[in-house]
Design a protein around this motif. Structure first.
Motif, PDB file in Angstrom:
ATOM      1  N   PHE A 706       8.516   1.964   1.263  1.00  0.00           N
ATOM      2  CA  PHE A 706       9.053   0.517   1.106  1.00  0.00           C
ATOM      3  C   PHE A 706       9.728   0.188   0.097  1.00  0.00           C
ATOM      4  N   ASP A 707      10.535  -0.879   0.282  1.00  0.00           N
ATOM      5  CA  ASP A 707      11.421  -1.593  -0.845  1.00  0.00           C
ATOM      6  C   ASP A 707      10.612  -2.216  -1.878  1.00  0.00           C
ATOM      7  N   VAL A 708      10.447  -2.299  -2.789  1.00  0.00           N
ATOM      8  CA  VAL A 708       9.755  -2.934  -3.627  1.00  0.00           C
ATOM      9  C   VAL A 708      10.324  -3.886  -4.682  1.00  0.00           C
ATOM     10  N   TYR A 709      10.121  -5.009  -4.739  1.00  0.00           N
ATOM     11  CA  TYR A 709      10.906  -5.904  -5.697  1.00  0.00           C
ATOM     12  C   TYR A 709       9.686  -6.374  -6.656  1.00  0.00           C
ATOM     13  N   ASP A 710       9.878  -5.694  -7.974  1.00  0.00           N
ATOM     14  CA  ASP A 710       8.757  -5.833  -8.971  1.00  0.00           C
ATOM     15  C   ASP A 710       9.081  -7.076  -9.824  1.00  0.00           C
ATOM     16  N   LEU A 711       8.520  -8.338  -9.724  1.00  0.00           N
ATOM     17  CA  LEU A 711       8.889  -9.392 -10.434  1.00  0.00           C
ATOM     18  C   LEU A 711       8.189  -9.340 -12.128  1.00  0.00           C
ATOM     19  N   GLY A 712       7.104  -8.286 -12.362  1.00  0.00           N
ATOM     20  CA  GLY A 712       6.686  -8.301 -13.695  1.00  0.00           C
ATOM     21  C   GLY A 712       5.131  -8.872 -13.635  1.00  0.00           C
ATOM     22  N   LYS A 713       4.908  -9.415 -14.738  1.00  0.00           N
ATOM     23  CA  LYS A 713       3.745  -9.826 -15.170  1.00  0.00           C
ATOM     24  C   LYS A 713       3.699 -11.428 -15.471  1.00  0.00           C
ATOM     25  N   ASN A 714       2.470 -12.025 -15.471  1.00  0.00           N
ATOM     26  CA  ASN A 714       2.508 -13.459 -15.637  1.00  0.00           C
ATOM     27  C   ASN A 714       3.724 -14.252 -15.007  1.00  0.00           C
ATOM     28  N   VAL A 715       3.549 -13.883 -13.761  1.00  0.00           N
ATOM     29  CA  VAL A 715       4.793 -14.642 -12.899  1.00  0.00           C
ATOM     30  C   VAL A 715       4.356 -15.907 -12.240  1.00  0.00           C
ATOM     31  N   SER A 716       4.953 -17.082 -12.564  1.00  0.00           N
ATOM     32  CA  SER A 716       4.684 -18.311 -11.832  1.00  0.00           C
ATOM     33  C   SER A 716       4.454 -18.445 -10.239  1.00  0.00           C
ATOM     34  N   THR A 717       3.806 -19.289  -9.806  1.00  0.00           N
ATOM     35  CA  THR A 717       3.536 -19.434  -8.483  1.00  0.00           C
ATOM     36  C   THR A 717       5.186 -19.563  -7.979  1.00  0.00           C
ATOM     37  N   PRO A 718       5.807 -20.683  -8.417  1.00  0.00           N
ATOM     38  CA  PRO A 718       7.096 -21.065  -7.512  1.00  0.00           C
ATOM     39  C   PRO A 718       8.115 -19.774  -7.521  1.00  0.00           C
ATOM     40  N   ARG A 719       8.046 -19.016  -8.767  1.00  0.00           N
ATOM     41  CA  ARG A 719       8.764 -17.850  -8.860  1.00  0.00           C
ATOM     42  C   ARG A 719       8.455 -16.982  -7.718  1.00  0.00           C
ATOM     43  N   VAL A 720       7.192 -16.956  -7.424  1.00  0.00           N
ATOM     44  CA  VAL A 720       6.809 -15.644  -6.426  1.00  0.00           C
ATOM     45  C   VAL A 720       7.372 -16.237  -5.141  1.00  0.00           C
ATOM     46  N   SER A 735      -1.440  -8.979  -8.026  1.00  0.00           N
ATOM     47  CA  SER A 735      -2.315  -8.213  -8.868  1.00  0.00           C
ATOM     48  C   SER A 735      -3.099  -9.258 -10.025  1.00  0.00           C
ATOM     49  N   ALA A 736      -4.238  -9.246 -10.075  1.00  0.00           N
ATOM     50  CA  ALA A 736      -4.928  -9.893 -11.195  1.00  0.00           C
ATOM     51  C   ALA A 736      -6.063  -8.743 -11.828  1.00  0.00           C
ATOM     52  N   LEU A 737      -6.207  -9.044 -13.215  1.00  0.00           N
ATOM     53  CA  LEU A 737      -7.219  -8.101 -13.925  1.00  0.00           C
ATOM     54  C   LEU A 737      -8.349  -9.065 -14.381  1.00  0.00           C
ATOM     55  N   MET A 738      -8.070 -10.351 -14.664  1.00  0.00           N
ATOM     56  CA  MET A 738      -8.961 -11.298 -15.285  1.00  0.00           C
ATOM     57  C   MET A 738      -9.618 -12.351 -14.412  1.00  0.00           C
ATOM     58  N   THR A 739     -10.910 -12.631 -14.646  1.00  0.00           N
ATOM     59  CA  THR A 739     -11.440 -13.640 -13.700  1.00  0.00           C
ATOM     60  C   THR A 739     -10.881 -14.960 -13.677  1.00  0.00           C
ATOM     61  N   THR A 740     -10.212 -15.083 -14.813  1.00  0.00           N
ATOM     62  CA  THR A 740      -9.689 -16.409 -15.165  1.00  0.00           C
ATOM     63  C   THR A 740      -8.301 -16.546 -14.397  1.00  0.00           C
ATOM     64  N   THR A 741      -7.806 -15.583 -14.236  1.00  0.00           N
ATOM     65  CA  THR A 741      -6.582 -15.762 -13.516  1.00  0.00           C
ATOM     66  C   THR A 741      -6.543 -15.401 -12.040  1.00  0.00           C
ATOM     67  N   MET A 742      -7.730 -14.953 -11.560  1.00  0.00           N
ATOM     68  CA  MET A 742      -7.823 -14.792 -10.102  1.00  0.00           C
ATOM     69  C   MET A 742      -7.392 -15.811  -9.264  1.00  0.00           C
ATOM     70  N   PRO A 743      -7.969 -17.121  -9.547  1.00  0.00           N
ATOM     71  CA  PRO A 743      -7.811 -18.267  -8.720  1.00  0.00           C
ATOM     72  C   PRO A 743      -6.080 -18.787  -8.662  1.00  0.00           C
ATOM     73  N   GLU A 744      -5.536 -17.885  -9.391  1.00  0.00           N
ATOM     74  CA  GLU A 744      -3.778 -18.193  -9.202  1.00  0.00           C
ATOM     75  C   GLU A 744      -3.391 -17.562  -8.009  1.00  0.00           C
ATOM     76  N   MET A 745      -4.082 -16.604  -7.213  1.00  0.00           N
ATOM     77  CA  MET A 745      -3.710 -16.158  -6.042  1.00  0.00           C
ATOM     78  C   MET A 745      -3.884 -17.069  -5.029  1.00  0.00           C
ATOM     79  N   GLY A 746      -4.948 -17.922  -5.108  1.00  0.00           N
ATOM     80  CA  GLY A 746      -5.070 -19.034  -4.036  1.00  0.00           C
ATOM     81  C   GLY A 746      -3.989 -19.866  -4.229  1.00  0.00           C
ATOM     82  N   LYS A 747      -3.463 -20.124  -5.442  1.00  0.00           N
ATOM     83  CA  LYS A 747      -2.353 -21.221  -5.327  1.00  0.00           C
ATOM     84  C   LYS A 747      -1.130 -20.690  -4.678  1.00  0.00           C
ATOM     85  N   VAL A 748      -0.939 -19.447  -4.995  1.00  0.00           N
ATOM     86  CA  VAL A 748       0.179 -18.479  -4.231  1.00  0.00           C
ATOM     87  C   VAL A 748       0.123 -18.456  -2.925  1.00  0.00           C
ATOM     88  N   ALA A 749      -1.082 -18.599  -2.219  1.00  0.00           N
ATOM     89  CA  ALA A 749      -1.412 -18.356  -0.668  1.00  0.00           C
ATOM     90  C   ALA A 749      -1.056 -19.764  -0.152  1.00  0.00           C
TER      91      ALA A 749
END
Length: 797
Positions: A706-720, A735-749
């Motif tokens: 795969f060609d992977v474009y790694d944006l790093g950590k603490n990446v905002s939804t608009p940037r993704v 990726s998310a490690l904390m329960t408090t940040t997991m909901p950000e995945m739903g925002k990206v979706a």
């Protein structure tokens, strides 16, 4: 009044002490925005922080932790607050002091940096140490009573934090690691290894916090309490988290939480508190449940001399001598000397593997004392630790070389060695104490090795006294009576000195057994005889060549005689049907492809790249090598990880080896004929500063083409979303490690759907579940190898 180290330990033996509960939970109720650091409230909303402290004081906490868990400069830089780090830490202490009102002790809270130090991450050990030291120094100057290091998942990072806190602060230091429901840290460290290593590094108490609830922590606490003789602490979550209506919820009630306090104390906890999801009410009922409970009694009379790697504890003095492999030493070994000079450590790793396979429980490493020896020693220690899971003995005559090796060591190493001269002891004993190592003292001084056993014993006695004065525990002191060649007729003095040391000084012993045969024929016979003779005299560590057949026979014999049923069974298995030496088994000649497969599974980068280069030369279709050998090797690593035979360090090394081999193949492949398996935009979600899991998955995906474009950590939804559009991504991986940040995945979706981005969404991370992935319309992968498999399926759709 200042809380002293021994005073804290004494208090924890008299009654169960109560820590506070979660801070983030309370601050979120006060309006802390999702993705913002709680530490910033120390200067932006001091009233809310002060009120949270006061609530825990009123609930009955004996110790409250400052709101500084993420307040290192490196971590605050992610929120553009690095320049205010000292201010934030000082404010956290001042507010806690105001709320405590001299009723409660204040502990300066130090959390992980959000990125692992090498070898698991790119951060150097020295950089990690400096970050922790600066924070601990500010907290100490601001007036904390204790320093608490918590939620560490990597033993080396935890060790850096404890050593730094110990250097910055002269009061009690408490160290917590975090463990999964299988009872190990995600990096593979079991509780007993964590406890032994962190106590050696200077912790006055150790414990476990976060990740799991009290039920899962009971066996962890029991293992820690059995391993060390300091207070053990438990800070479980309020059960396991659930995601309800986009919010993280901990469903364990205060009463349910408090019901586990007696069980944690019975398991060995002397200090109890709460982590994620706990509130002042949880602490209030926990305090009530703890009232009248007696902390565990201090162990008396039980001796435990230990060394440790990241995952294995080695106990000396419990039977036959522990074998220390001596073969990694360039003296008289031209090939090893050449390899070290070239900066190649493949032979070092191979020697370590062979010695451990032959029965060595510790590997000694000596790289000589030439120019650049300190860097060579650090690299050699890392290579050994990558290859085998046993402790290292760092062997040199130069302080800077010893220090480099001790700093590179994960776990509790052995410093080998320190003569009993004033100058040497002044330089070397502080190194052992500072870096959490056991130490070898030589029965010699600046004048050399005394001729008589009585003179050697006097020097041994001198060394032990000086080491104890330096603060090194009696069980961490080893004395070498110094075996000389029998050709000089002086072997007897070593045995006489050994017996007197064991009889009088109460320390452990170590000996370079092979020295007895220098200059004599049939060295194997003399070495084996000396090994058995020394074992009978009470030798604890034997430095030998475990590849020597006679030594292996002596090792097995001594172990069977000094051990129990298990050791006898091992003896029978080894010697019952020993094949004839004349019978030569035909070896399969390994192909470059098979060598590549094994190198990737074993995580050997140099070997994998070399095998890939050989395979490319013999293949008309270089890229096929990737699918035939690298991909199956990584799949095998995934299976080993699922069976918990491999942990994160082994997965990282395998991914790096696969990537090194893939790079060789990629260079040999015509770019026009090579089609990537797909394009992946990868990021850790907004508010989450952890990226070690993401980095591993990215490396595995690359190895799968795969060609992977790694944006790093603490990446905002608009940037993704913008990156996914610009790169025409086939897959967006989050990726998310904390329960408090997991909901950000739903925002990206949701944002991907709104913007019409057709890329498939793939999510994973420690807290992410398949159920949650389905709720937001995403695919789920539980680990790196599964991620590659799922990504291929998504691209084919």
């Amino acid at each position: 009044m200042k809380l002293r180290r021994e005073q804290f330990k004494t208090l924890a033996r008299k009654r169960v002490l109560l820590l506070d509960g979660a801070m983030g939970t309370l601050l979120q109720r006060e309006g802390l925005p999702a993705g913002e650091p709680p530490d910033g409230f120390n200067i932006h909303r001091p009233d809310a922080v002060r009120a949270s402290y006061a609530a825990y004081v009123a609930a009955g906490a004996d110790i409250i932790l400052t709101n500084t868990f993420g307040a290192t400069r490196r971590r605050l830089a992610l929120y553009r607050l690095a320049s205010r780090a000292d201010e934030i830490n000082r404010a956290g202490v001042v507010l806690a002091r105001e709320a405590a009102a001299d009723k409660t002790w204040v502990a300066g809270d130090v959390g992980p940096l959000g990125e692992y130090p090498e070898p698991l991450g790119a951060l150097s050990f020295d950089e990690a140490y400096r970050e922790f030291y600066r924070q601990a120094r500010v907290l100490a100057d601001a007036g904390v009573d204790l320093v608490v290091v918590e939620t560490m998942s990597d033993l080396r990072e935890a060790k850096a934090a404890v050593v730094a806190a110990r250097a910055a602060f002269d009061g009690p230091v408490v160290a917590f690691m975090t463990f999964d429901d299988g009872g190990r840290a995600v990096t593979g460290t079991p509780p007993e290894v964590a406890a032994v290593t962190l106590v050696a590094a200077g912790a006055d108490a150790v414990g476990a916090n976060c990740s799991v609830g009290a039920r899962e922590l009971v066996p962890v606490i029991r293992a820690m309490a059995a391993a060390v003789d300091v207070p053990v602490c438990a800070k479980p979550n309020a059960g396991l988290p659930r995601l309800v209506a986009g919010k993280t919820v901990f469903r364990q009630t205060p009463a349910q939480f408090a019901s586990w306090v007696p069980k944690l104390v019975a398991a060995g906890a002397a200090v109890v508190g709460g982590c994620c999801g706990t509130t002042p009410e949880h602490v209030r009922l926990a305090a009530k449940a703890a009232r009248g409970l007696k902390p565990p009694r201090r162990r008396r009379g039980e001796r435990r001399s230990t060394l440790a790697s990241r995952t294995r504890l080695v106990v000396a003095g419990a039977g036959a001598p522990v074998v220390v492999g001596e073969r990694i030493n360039p003296t008289g070994r031209r090939e090893l000397t050449r390899e070290l000079a070239k900066g190649s450590f493949d032979l070092v790793a191979s020697e370590a593997e062979a010695q451990v396979a032959a029965g060595a429980a510790v590997v000694d490493v000596n790289v000589g004392d030439g120019d650049g020896a300190a860097g060579t020693m650090a690299a050699a220690v890392r290579a050994i630790q990558d290859a085998v899971d046993v402790p290292v003995s760092v062997d040199s005559a130069r302080p800077e070389v010893l220090e480099a090796g001790l700093k590179a060591a994960v776990g509790k190493p052995l410093l080998n060695s320190c003569p009993a001269s004033g100058r040497a002891m002044a330089k070397l004993l502080p190194l052992a104490r500072r870096w959490g190592a056991a130490v070898v003292g030589l029965a010699m001084d600046a004048r050399g090795i005394p001729a008589t056993s009585a003179e050697r014993f006097k020097l041994a006695e001198k060394f032990v006294g000086r080491a104890l004065d330096e603060g090194i525990a009696l069980d961490d002191i080893y004395v070498d009576p110094l075996m000389l060649t029998a050709a000089q007729g002086r072997a007897a003095q070593a045995f006489e000195t050994l017996r007197e040391i064991k009889k009088t000084l109460g320390v452990r012993t170590i000996m370079g057994v092979s020295n007895v045969s220098h200059g004599l024929p049939r060295r194997d016979l003399l070495n084996a005889a000396a090994f058995l003779y020394a074992a009978g005299a009470g030798l604890d560590l034997a430095i030998v060549d475990p590849l020597d057949e006679r030594i292996r026979e002596a090792m097995g014999t001594a172990s069977a005689l000094a051990g129990g049923e298990r050791e006898v069974a091992a003896y029978v298995e080894a010697f019952l049907e020993k094949p004839s030496r004349k019978k030569v088994r035909k070896r399969k000649v390994p192909t470059p492809g098979n060598e590549l497969y094994e190198a990737v599974v074993d995580g050997r980068r140099e070997r994998a790249a070399a095998a890939a280069a050989r395979a490319v030369k013999n293949s008309p279709k270089p890229f096929a090598i990737n699918n035939k050998f690298i991909v199956p090797a990584l799949e095998e690593v995934g299976r080993l990880f699922e069976r918990k035979e491999y942990y994160l360090p082994q997965v990282i090394r395998a991914a790096e080896a696969g990537q090194a081999a893939f790079s060789v193949i990629e260079k040999a492949t015509d770019k026009e004929s090579r089609r990537p398996a797909g394009r992946v935009v990868f990021a850790t979600v907004a508010g989450d500063v952890h990226d070690i899991g993401k980095n591993v998955v990215a490396a595995v995906l690359r190895s799968h083409g795969f060609d992977v474009y790694d944006l790093g950590k603490n990446v905002s939804t608009p940037r993704v979303v913008e990156s996914a559009k610009a790169r025409r991504a086939d897959v967006v991986a989050l990726s998310a490690l904390m329960t408090t940040t997991m909901p950000e995945m739903g925002k990206v979706a949701e944002a991907l759907r709104e913007r019409g981005v057709k890329a498939r969404l793939l999510v994973g991370g420690a807290v992410v579940t398949e159920k949650y992935a389905k709720e937001i319309g995403a695919a789920y992968a539980r680990d790196a190898v599964a991620a590659a498999r799922v990504a291929k399926r998504l691209v084919r759709r």
